[in-house]
Design a protein around this motif. Structure first.
Motif, PDB file in Angstrom:
ATOM      1  N   LEU A   1      -9.707   0.423   6.092  1.00  0.00           N
ATOM      2  CA  LEU A   1      -9.396   0.181   4.679  1.00  0.00           C
ATOM      3  C   LEU A   1      -7.907  -0.099   4.503  1.00  0.00           C
ATOM      4  N   LEU A   2      -7.064   0.705   5.134  1.00  0.00           N
ATOM      5  CA  LEU A   2      -5.618   0.482   5.020  1.00  0.00           C
ATOM      6  C   LEU A   2      -5.230  -0.900   5.539  1.00  0.00           C
TER       7      LEU A   2
ATOM      8  N   LEU B   1     -10.824  -9.049  -2.082  1.00  0.00           N
ATOM      9  CA  LEU B   1      -9.488  -8.605  -2.480  1.00  0.00           C
ATOM     10  C   LEU B   1      -8.470  -9.747  -2.477  1.00  0.00           C
TER      11      LEU B   1
ATOM     12  N   ALA C   1      -1.845  -1.177  -3.958  1.00  0.00           N
ATOM     13  CA  ALA C   1      -2.886  -0.183  -3.721  1.00  0.00           C
ATOM     14  C   ALA C   1      -2.197   1.167  -3.607  1.00  0.00           C
TER      15      ALA C   1
ATOM     16  N   LEU D   1      -6.233  -3.442   2.959  1.00  0.00           N
ATOM     17  CA  LEU D   1      -5.357  -3.396   1.787  1.00  0.00           C
ATOM     18  C   LEU D   1      -3.990  -4.006   2.099  1.00  0.00           C
ATOM     19  N   HIS D   2      -3.455  -3.714   3.287  1.00  0.00           N
ATOM     20  CA  HIS D   2      -2.173  -4.310   3.692  1.00  0.00           C
ATOM     21  C   HIS D   2      -2.292  -5.835   3.768  1.00  0.00           C
TER      22      HIS D   2
ATOM     23  N   SER E   1      -4.404  -7.730   2.232  1.00  0.00           N
ATOM     24  CA  SER E   1      -4.593  -8.252   0.873  1.00  0.00           C
ATOM     25  C   SER E   1      -3.270  -8.306   0.125  1.00  0.00           C
ATOM     26  N   ALA E   2      -2.457  -7.278   0.290  1.00  0.00           N
ATOM     27  CA  ALA E   2      -1.143  -7.261  -0.368  1.00  0.00           C
ATOM     28  C   ALA E   2      -0.252  -8.367   0.184  1.00  0.00           C
TER      29      ALA E   2
ATOM     30  N   LEU F   1      -4.797  -1.269  -7.538  1.00  0.00           N
ATOM     31  CA  LEU F   1      -5.977  -0.519  -7.129  1.00  0.00           C
ATOM     32  C   LEU F   1      -5.550   0.929  -6.907  1.00  0.00           C
TER      33      LEU F   1
ATOM     34  N   LEU G   1      -2.967   5.132  -2.975  1.00  0.00           N
ATOM     35  CA  LEU G   1      -3.949   6.089  -2.489  1.00  0.00           C
ATOM     36  C   LEU G   1      -3.386   7.489  -2.652  1.00  0.00           C
TER      37      LEU G   1
ATOM     38  N   LEU H   1     -15.972   0.933  -4.202  1.00  0.00           N
ATOM     39  CA  LEU H   1     -15.025  -0.156  -4.454  1.00  0.00           C
ATOM     40  C   LEU H   1     -15.714  -1.313  -5.172  1.00  0.00           C
TER      41      LEU H   1
ATOM     42  N   VAL I   1       0.861  -1.177   0.000  1.00  0.00           N
ATOM     43  CA  VAL I   1       0.000   0.000   0.000  1.00  0.00           C
ATOM     44  C   VAL I   1       0.898   1.226   0.000  1.00  0.00           C
TER      45      VAL I   1
END
Length: 145
Positions: free
Chosen positions: A110-111, A78, A130, A114-115, A117-118, A91, A132, A57, A17
């Protein structure tokens, strides 16, 4: 922003992210497409809460109609973006500061998603990025290889 950088969008271990400037999103989208990543872009301008975020999203990620519109469903989605073709995924979230200023707890959640998911994608050797756009914390642009 500098055009220097060592981020390689084709490498899963570079996934994560990143906070960037809005002006960098087009270059990142181009680099991701050149790396054969599927690019999802969502504009979060005026996005002030979880409900609106998940709606935007869902549209950007072309989530199935049965998407649960909750955090767990977003994380599950994700982790498995198989319906979006590409060797990996990028993303791009423009105007992310609107959400951060209006709903910091939702932004932080959200962060975290995303972390996670990564990290999940990294374990599968699949690039997941991701980006942002925020008014601070820019990173260098990825190199083109």
């Amino acid at each position: 922003m500098s055009a220097e950088g060592s981020l390689d969008l084709t490498q899963a271990h570079d996934g994560g992210v990143y906070f960037v400037e809005a002006a960098d999103l087009d270059a990142l989208a181009t680099a991701a497409k050149e790396g054969h990543l599927y690019v999802c872009r969502a504009d979060l301008a005026g996005c002030h809460d979880k409900s609106e975020l998940l709606k935007r999203l869902a549209a950007a990620l072309k989530l199935p109609s049965g998407f649960g519109h909750n955090w767990d469903a977003l994380l599950d989605s994700l982790r498995d973006l198989g319906w979006l073709h590409g060797v990996g995924h990028a993303l791009l979230l423009d105007h992310a500061n609107d959400l951060r200023q209006a709903a910091l707890k939702d932004f932080d959640t959200l962060l975290s998603i995303l972390h996670e998911s990564a990290s999940f994608a990294m374990d599968q050797n699949r690039p997941f990025f991701a980006f942002l756009s925020l008014p601070e914390h820019p990173i260098a642009l990825p190199t083109h290889r």
